[in-house]
Design an enzyme around this catalytic site. Structure first.
Site, PDB file in Angstrom:
ATOM      1  N   THR A 191       0.848  -1.195   0.000  1.00  0.00           N
ATOM      2  CA  THR A 191       0.000   0.000   0.000  1.00  0.00           C
ATOM      3  C   THR A 191       0.876   1.236   0.000  1.00  0.00           C
ATOM      4  O   THR A 191       1.872   1.291   0.712  1.00  0.00           O
ATOM      5  CB  THR A 191      -0.857   0.017   1.294  1.00  0.00           C
ATOM      6  OG1 THR A 191      -1.770  -1.063   1.232  1.00  0.00           O
ATOM      7  CG2 THR A 191      -1.598   1.334   1.470  1.00  0.00           C
ATOM      8  N   ARG A 219     -14.484  -7.084   1.340  1.00  0.00           N
ATOM      9  CA  ARG A 219     -13.555  -6.794   2.441  1.00  0.00           C
ATOM     10  C   ARG A 219     -12.882  -5.430   2.233  1.00  0.00           C
ATOM     11  O   ARG A 219     -12.427  -5.090   1.153  1.00  0.00           O
ATOM     12  CB  ARG A 219     -12.483  -7.880   2.525  1.00  0.00           C
ATOM     13  CG  ARG A 219     -11.448  -7.665   3.642  1.00  0.00           C
ATOM     14  CD  ARG A 219     -10.213  -6.938   3.164  1.00  0.00           C
ATOM     15  NE  ARG A 219      -9.202  -6.818   4.208  1.00  0.00           N
ATOM     16  CZ  ARG A 219      -8.107  -6.066   4.093  1.00  0.00           C
ATOM     17  NH1 ARG A 219      -7.879  -5.388   2.986  1.00  0.00           N
ATOM     18  NH2 ARG A 219      -7.243  -6.002   5.078  1.00  0.00           N
ATOM     19  N   VAL A 220     -12.835  -4.654   3.306  1.00  0.00           N
ATOM     20  CA  VAL A 220     -12.111  -3.382   3.286  1.00  0.00           C
ATOM     21  C   VAL A 220     -11.163  -3.385   4.477  1.00  0.00           C
ATOM     22  O   VAL A 220     -11.538  -3.809   5.571  1.00  0.00           O
ATOM     23  CB  VAL A 220     -13.096  -2.193   3.388  1.00  0.00           C
ATOM     24  CG1 VAL A 220     -12.350  -0.882   3.556  1.00  0.00           C
ATOM     25  CG2 VAL A 220     -13.999  -2.140   2.151  1.00  0.00           C
ATOM     26  N   GLY A 221      -9.947  -2.935   4.259  1.00  0.00           N
ATOM     27  CA  GLY A 221      -8.975  -2.882   5.361  1.00  0.00           C
ATOM     28  C   GLY A 221      -8.921  -1.499   5.984  1.00  0.00           C
ATOM     29  O   GLY A 221      -9.930  -0.804   6.091  1.00  0.00           O
ATOM     30  N   ASP A 222      -7.732  -1.112   6.365  1.00  0.00           N
ATOM     31  CA  ASP A 222      -7.545   0.184   7.033  1.00  0.00           C
ATOM     32  C   ASP A 222      -7.355   1.353   6.074  1.00  0.00           C
ATOM     33  O   ASP A 222      -7.645   2.503   6.412  1.00  0.00           O
ATOM     34  CB  ASP A 222      -6.301   0.122   7.925  1.00  0.00           C
ATOM     35  CG  ASP A 222      -5.043  -0.154   7.093  1.00  0.00           C
ATOM     36  OD1 ASP A 222      -5.098  -1.040   6.203  1.00  0.00           O
ATOM     37  OD2 ASP A 222      -4.017   0.512   7.307  1.00  0.00           O
ATOM     38  N   THR A 242       0.681   0.686   6.534  1.00  0.00           N
ATOM     39  CA  THR A 242       0.617  -0.391   5.546  1.00  0.00           C
ATOM     40  C   THR A 242       0.680  -1.714   6.309  1.00  0.00           C
ATOM     41  O   THR A 242       1.170  -1.768   7.424  1.00  0.00           O
ATOM     42  CB  THR A 242       1.761  -0.273   4.513  1.00  0.00           C
ATOM     43  OG1 THR A 242       1.675  -1.363   3.592  1.00  0.00           O
ATOM     44  CG2 THR A 242       3.128  -0.290   5.160  1.00  0.00           C
ATOM     45  N   GLY A 243       0.163  -2.763   5.697  1.00  0.00           N
ATOM     46  CA  GLY A 243       0.166  -4.068   6.356  1.00  0.00           C
ATOM     47  C   GLY A 243      -1.244  -4.561   6.608  1.00  0.00           C
ATOM     48  O   GLY A 243      -2.189  -4.110   5.956  1.00  0.00           O
ATOM     49  N   GLY A 245      -4.578  -4.692   7.463  1.00  0.00           N
ATOM     50  CA  GLY A 245      -5.482  -3.596   7.787  1.00  0.00           C
ATOM     51  C   GLY A 245      -6.376  -3.869   8.979  1.00  0.00           C
ATOM     52  O   GLY A 245      -6.703  -2.951   9.736  1.00  0.00           O
TER      53      GLY A 245
HETATM   54  N1  ASP Z   1      -3.313  -2.130   4.563  1.00  0.00           N
HETATM   55  C1  ASP Z   1      -3.802  -2.769   3.374  1.00  0.00           C
HETATM   56  C2  ASP Z   1      -5.095  -3.454   3.684  1.00  0.00           C
HETATM   57  O1  ASP Z   1      -5.217  -4.071   4.717  1.00  0.00           O
HETATM   58  C3  ASP Z   1      -2.907  -3.764   2.760  1.00  0.00           C
HETATM   59  C4  ASP Z   1      -1.458  -3.528   2.814  1.00  0.00           C
HETATM   60  O2  ASP Z   1      -0.972  -2.468   3.158  1.00  0.00           O
HETATM   61  O3  ASP Z   1      -0.767  -4.467   2.505  1.00  0.00           O
HETATM   62  O4  ASP Z   1      -5.971  -3.450   2.848  1.00  0.00           O
END
Ligand code: ASP
Length: 331
Positions: A191, A219-222, A242-243, A245
């Protein structure tokens, strides 16, 4: 506000009399202009982003050095990765969900706390631009799915097939062995979150992603959630993530980091504390990735992650740097 005063004011409110003295007494203790951190002119302008997206910070820098504002800088900066078909975790060319549909998330926030976001939008190559339109052209903050897509067409965005042959083939391979199960994958982490301070000392941020590869539909993350994937307070600083979410949402990670900076922590200390709060809630989990970056009003930066390998880009007067981030290493 002092406790005694607060109690006095609370009881007045309970009694239903919201009077001018309350406002006056709250104003008394509001920080004066001189209490606010000043931008260190030597540190700005600055653009900073998650991962090694050198072309993105270079674009943001181009805007800033021409005297452009931080909102345009982050917008144009992250668009570089949305348009990069080789980047399979952001924008056009992103990996699809487990049904083969590419759904994108993005948000943007400016110096005045204006913000806009699109969640799970399909067929639009630049979700960050739609997020900005949500911010500027609607009374809302978030638009989701079909509504977001319809709004994008109304604003003149073109319908685009976002599933590249490469991403399609990889998804077909994934389907052969995955048993249709979404996996929290530590390698799914590119991200782009970007923060910038312009020559006036004003801060903006943007964050855009295709989210977790092969996620469940919807699905929605952060990343498009203001406070989780991105937060900016022009008096204090900004943070972005990032990571995985789900973990960032649970701790409202970016908001937390900005609040920690407000309380006096450096960007580095604040990012470390944000990561530690997530670790504390996930003692048994192995191998998941979270990275935060932050910048404060002075133009100081910080970054921290769970799992080594995270880096972040800065672009300042001193030039262009890829900085390895300190990381939490499990004993
Ligand atoms: N943060 C993003 C999510 O969870 C994914 C990512 O940064 O790898 O959608």
């Amino acid at each position: 506000m002092k406790r005694r005063k607060f109690l006095k004011n609370s009881s007045t409110i309970t009694a239903g009399i919201l009077s001018a003295p309350i406002l006056a007494s709250c104003n008394e203790t509001a920080p004066s202009k001189t209490d606010k951190p000043e931008t260190d002119k030597e540190n700005i302008p600055i653009a900073i982003c998650t991962w090694d997206f050198g072309n993105a910070t270079a674009k943001a820098w181009e805007v800033l050095k021409e005297g452009g504002n931080s909102l345009d800088a982050v917008h144009q900066g992250v668009m570089v990765e949305e348009n990069n078909l080789d980047n399979q975790t952001v924008g056009n060319g992103g990996r699809p969900d487990r049904d083969g549909n590419v759904t994108l998330d993005a948000c943007i926030m400016d110096k005045d706390a204006n913000c806009g976001a699109v969640l799970a939008i399909e067929n639009i190559a630049n979700p960050i631009s739609v997020a900005r339109k949500v911010m500027e052209e609607t009374p809302h903050v978030m638009l989701v799915g079909k509504g977001a897509e319809q709004f994008a067409y109304e604003q003149g965005f073109k319908k685009t097939d976002l599933l590249t042959e490469k991403s399609k083939q990889e998804w077909l391979e994934w389907k052969k062995t995955s048993k249709y199960k979404p996996i929290i994958n530590i390698e799914n982490h590119d991200t782009i979150g970007m923060l910038a301070i312009d020559k006036n000392g004003d801060i903006s941020g943007a964050c855009t992603t295709s989210g977790m590869a092969y996620k469940m539909a919807g699905r929605v993350g952060d990343s498009p959630i203001i406070g989780a994937g991105l937060f900016v307070d022009n008096e204090v600083g900004g943070a972005t993530a990032t990571g995985v979410g789900e973990e960032v949402v649970r701790t409202v990670g970016s908001f937390l980091i900005v609040e920690l900076m407000r309380q006096g922590k450096s960007p580095q200390e604040a990012c470390e504390e944000g990561v530690k709060r997530i670790i504390a809630k996930n003692k048994d989990k192995q191998d998941f990735q979270i990275g935060f970056i932050a910048v404060n009003k002075k133009g100081e930066t910080g970054a921290y992650c769970i799992h080594p390998g995270f880096s972040y880009r800065t672009y300042t007067n001193d030039g262009h740097t890829n900085n390895p981030a300190n990381s939490y290493l499990k004993a």
